[in-house]
Design a protein around this motif. Structure first.
Motif, short mmCIF file in Angstrom:
data_model
loop_
_atom_site.label_atom_id
_atom_site.label_comp_id
_atom_site.label_asym_id
_atom_site.label_seq_id
_atom_site.Cartn_x
_atom_site.Cartn_y
_atom_site.Cartn_z
N ALA A 70 59.05 69.12 62.63
CA ALA A 70 58.22 69.57 61.50
C ALA A 70 57.25 70.65 61.95
CB ALA A 70 57.47 68.38 60.91
N TRP A 71 56.67 70.47 63.12
CA TRP A 71 55.71 71.45 63.65
C TRP A 71 56.41 72.79 63.91
CZ3 TRP A 71 54.96 72.83 69.15
CH2 TRP A 71 53.83 73.63 69.35
N VAL A 72 57.58 72.73 64.53
CA VAL A 72 58.33 73.96 64.81
C VAL A 72 58.73 74.65 63.50
CG1 VAL A 72 60.45 74.89 65.81
CG2 VAL A 72 59.14 73.17 67.05
N THR A 73 59.12 73.86 62.50
CA THR A 73 59.48 74.44 61.20
C THR A 73 58.31 75.20 60.60
OG1 THR A 73 61.09 72.69 60.75
CG2 THR A 73 60.24 73.89 58.85
N LEU A 74 57.13 74.61 60.63
CA LEU A 74 55.95 75.27 60.07
C LEU A 74 55.66 76.59 60.78
CD1 LEU A 74 53.59 72.22 59.53
CD2 LEU A 74 54.40 73.76 57.76
N LEU A 75 55.68 76.56 62.09
CA LEU A 75 55.41 77.79 62.84
C LEU A 75 56.45 78.86 62.55
CD1 LEU A 75 54.38 76.39 66.34
CD2 LEU A 75 52.94 77.71 64.80
N THR A 76 57.70 78.43 62.44
CA THR A 76 58.79 79.39 62.21
C THR A 76 58.68 80.02 60.82
OG1 THR A 76 60.21 78.07 63.66
CG2 THR A 76 61.29 79.68 62.23
N VAL A 77 58.32 79.22 59.82
CA VAL A 77 58.16 79.76 58.47
C VAL A 77 57.03 80.78 58.43
CG1 VAL A 77 57.42 79.18 56.12
CG2 VAL A 77 59.12 77.76 57.27
N LEU A 78 55.95 80.49 59.11
CA LEU A 78 54.75 81.32 59.00
C LEU A 78 54.79 82.57 59.85
CD1 LEU A 78 52.06 80.94 57.41
CD2 LEU A 78 51.04 80.16 59.55
N LYS A 79 55.58 82.56 60.91
CA LYS A 79 55.42 83.56 61.96
C LYS A 79 55.64 85.00 61.52
CE LYS A 79 60.17 83.67 63.66
NZ LYS A 79 60.37 85.05 63.16
N GLY A 80 56.50 85.25 60.52
CA GLY A 80 56.81 86.64 60.19
C GLY A 80 56.37 87.06 58.80
N LEU A 81 55.43 86.33 58.20
CA LEU A 81 55.09 86.61 56.80
C LEU A 81 54.04 87.70 56.69
CD1 LEU A 81 54.92 83.07 55.16
CD2 LEU A 81 56.84 84.65 55.32
N PRO A 82 54.30 88.71 55.85
CA PRO A 82 53.25 89.70 55.56
C PRO A 82 52.22 89.08 54.62
CG PRO A 82 55.18 90.13 54.20
CD PRO A 82 55.55 89.00 55.12
N LEU A 83 51.01 89.63 54.62
CA LEU A 83 50.00 89.16 53.67
C LEU A 83 50.42 89.56 52.25
CD1 LEU A 83 46.77 90.15 55.61
CD2 LEU A 83 47.63 87.85 55.23
#
Length: 466
Positions: free
Chosen positions: A305-318
Motif C-alpha cells: 500500500a505504501w509503495v502504491t501511494l508513492l508510485t501514484v504521487l511521484k509523477g503528478l503535475p500540480l
C-alpha cells in the motif's frame, strides 16, 4: 439535478461509457468518508451563513438534511448510486432530493478537490487516533506478560543461535519499545494531517468571501493550509500514515515469526491460546499458529500500500489529478489491516502460556555464559581481546568434553589462564549473569522492574509491586 448525473451536468450531452463509468466511480470505497464528508459540509454551510453567502434558514435546512441523509445512507435505507460517482455527489444529490433548492447552495465556494482533501485528512486523523488506542492495547498485553515473567530466564539470540541469558520480561518489553516508536510515528503523521485544505477550491481558492479559519475551527483542525495548489494535490499525510502502518506491520511480522518458531515442537517455548489457532482438514492432531502466520504475512500488504501511494504521487503535475483517487484504497486498506492485526495480536499475546522450565533449561546448553568468563578476566586486568580468546578456547575444551562451561573444574580453568579463582563460579550462574548487566536498557531485574513502572505509568496501568 438536470443533465447527466454526477458532476458532468449540461456540459455533456450524454453519460459516460458504462465501462468507463465503472472505472471512474469511487463510491464502493470512498463511502467510508461519509461521516467526514457530512461533518465538513455542515461546517461549510454554517460558515457560508455566517459570511452572509447563504441565509440562516437555508443553512438550518442543509444541516438538518445532511444529518438525515447521513443516517439513511449509513443504515442502508438510501442506496448508494454509482452513477453519482462518489460519496460527495451521493450526499449532495440526496440532500437536494430531501430539502430542495436550498441543497443546491451547499457547494458554494468549494470544489470536490478541496472537499475530498478535507475528508481524507479528517479520516486520517480519526484513523490515527484509533490506531494509537489499538497500539496501547497491545502494549498492555506485553506489559502484563512482562510483569508475570520478571523472574523467568530464557536464552537471548543472535543469528537465531543462543547467545546470552536474558529475562523473558526483557524480551516482552522489546516489543513495547518497537510499539512505542510506532505510536510516535502514527501520532506524528496525524499532526501533519491536522490542517484544513477546505477553501482551496479546485486549485486557486474562490472569489467569494469565505472564512477558512471558521471551518478549520469547527472541524477541530489546528490551522489551514497555506498554498491552494499544494493543498488539493497533497497526499503526503496519507503516505506518512501508511508508512507508519507498514513499519508497525513489520514489527508485528517479527512477533508472528517468533511465535511460529517458539510454538514449534522443536522449540516448545510457548503455547498460543486455542482462540488464535486452527486445525488441519486432514491431520486431527494439528494445532496450527495460523493467526501468527497471518501477522507475519500482512506486512507485505501494508508495504505494498505504501509503495502504491508513492508510485501514484511521484509523477503528478500540480495541482489535482484524477490519479489521486487511487490513493484512497491503499490508505483504507493499510488502516483497516493495522486495526485488525493489532486487535488480534493483543488477544494472542494475552493468551500466551510460556513453558518456564523449558526456557530455563535452554539456558543450560550452548555455553551462554562464555562472555562472563571473558568479563571476569577483564575485571582482573586482562585485555578484553585476550580474555575473549581465552573464553573461546575454554568453549572448545568444554565442547570436546561434552560438558557446559560451568562444569569445568577450577583446575581446568586455571590451566588455560592463571587468574581464574574459585569466585568465577558466581559469574557462571545465569541469574547472576543477567543481574550483573545492571545498566540503562539492560536485563537486570532492577532495570526491568523500573521499565515496567515507567511503561505502566505511561499506559495508566497500576504497577504490580506498588
Amino acid at each position: 439535478m438536470s443533465g447527466p448525473k454526477g458532476a458532468r451536468g449540461r456540459r455533456f450531452e450524454g453519460a459516460l461509457d458504462p465501462i468507463a463509468a465503472q472505472l471512474n466511480a469511487s463510491i464502493d470505497f470512498d463511502q467510508r468518508l461519509l461521516p467526514h464528508d457530512v461533518a465538513g459540509s455542515i461546517a461549510h454551510a454554517q460558515m457560508l451563513a455566517a459570511r452572509g453567502l447563504i441565509t440562516g434558514a437555508d443553512a438550518k435546512l442543509i444541516v438538518e438534511g445532511l444529518r438525515r441523509v447521513e443516517a439513511k445512507l449509513a443504515s442502508g435505507e438510501l442506496p448508494w448510486d454509482a452513477a453519482l460517482e462518489d460519496v460527495h455527489m451521493n450526499v449532495e444529490a440526496r440532500l437536494i432530493e430531501d430539502i430542495g433548492d436550498a441543497g443546491r447552495r451547499l457547494h458554494t465556494g468549494r470544489s470536490r478537490n478541496d472537499q475530498v482533501a478535507t475528508d481524507l485528512r479528517l479520516y486520517a486523523r480519526a484513523a490515527a487516533a484509533q490506531i494509537v488506542t489499538a497500539i496501547d492495547d497491545l502494549r498492555r498485553a506485553f506489559l502484563a506478560q512482562a510483569r508475570a515473567h520478571v523472574d523467568t530466564l530464557m536464552p537471548g539470540y543472535t543469528h537465531f543461535q543462543r547467545a546470552q541469558p536474558v529475562r523473558l520480561a526483557h524480551h516482552m518489553l522489546a516489543y513495547d519499545a518497537m510499539l512505542e516508536r510506532d505510536r510516535g510515528r502514527v501520532t506524528d503523521a496525524a499532526r501533519r494531517a491536522d490542517v484544513s485544505p477546505l477553501g482551496s477550491g479546485a486549485l486557486a481558492g474562490t472569489t467569494l468571501p469565505i472564512d477558512r479559519e471558521h471551518v478549520a475551527r469547527a472541524l477541530g483542525f489546528s490551522s489551514v493550509t497555506r498554498n491552494s495548489l499544494d493543498a488539493v494535490g497533497d497526499r503526503d499525510f496519507a503516505i506518512e500514515l501508511v508508512a507508519a502502518c507498514a513499519l508497525m506491520q513489520a514489527h508485528l511480522s517479527r512477533l508472528g515469526e517468533e511465535l511460529v518458531l517458539w510454538t514449534s515442537q522443536e522449540v516448545g517455548f510457548v503455547r498460543i491460546g486455542e482462540a488464535y489457532c486452527s486445525g488441519s482438514s486432514l491431520m486431527p492432531q494439528k494445532m496450527n499458529p495460523d493467526l501468527a502466520e497471518l501477522l507475519r504475512a500482512k506486512s507485505g500488504r501494508s508495504v505494498g500500500a505504501w509503495v502504491t501511494l508513492l508510485t501514484v504521487l511521484k509523477g503528478l503535475p500540480l495541482a489535482y489529478n484524477k490519479d489521486l483517487q487511487e490513493t484512497q484504497e491503499p490508505l483504507y486498506d493499510a488502516v483497516e489491516t493495522a486495526l485488525s492485526t493489532l486487535a488480534v495480536a493483543a488477544g494472542m499475546v494475552a493468551s500466551l502460556v510460556f513453558d518456564v522450565d523449558r526456557l530455563r533449561a535452554a539456558i543450560g546448553a550452548g555455553h551462554l555464559v562464555a562472555t562472563e568468563l571473558a568479563d571476569y578476566l577483564v575485571t582482573k586486568g586482562v585485555a578484553f581481546r585476550e580474555a575473549h580468546d581465552v573464553a573461546g578456547h575454554l568453549v572448545r575444551v568444554a565442547t570436546a568434553k561434552g560438558v557446559e562451561l560451568g562444569q569445568l573444574s577450577i583446575e581446568e580453568l586455571k590451566a588455560v589462564h592463571i587468574l581464574f579463582e574459585a569466585d568465577v563460579a558466581d559469574w557462571l550462574d545465569p541469574a547472576r549473569a543477567v543481574d550483573r548487566r545492571d545498566l540503562p536498557g539492560g536485563p537486570a531485574k532492577s532495570r526491568v522492574l523500573a521499565e515496567i513502572d515507567r511503561i505502566s505509568a505511561e499506559l495508566g496501568v497500576q504497577p504490580p509491586h506498588s
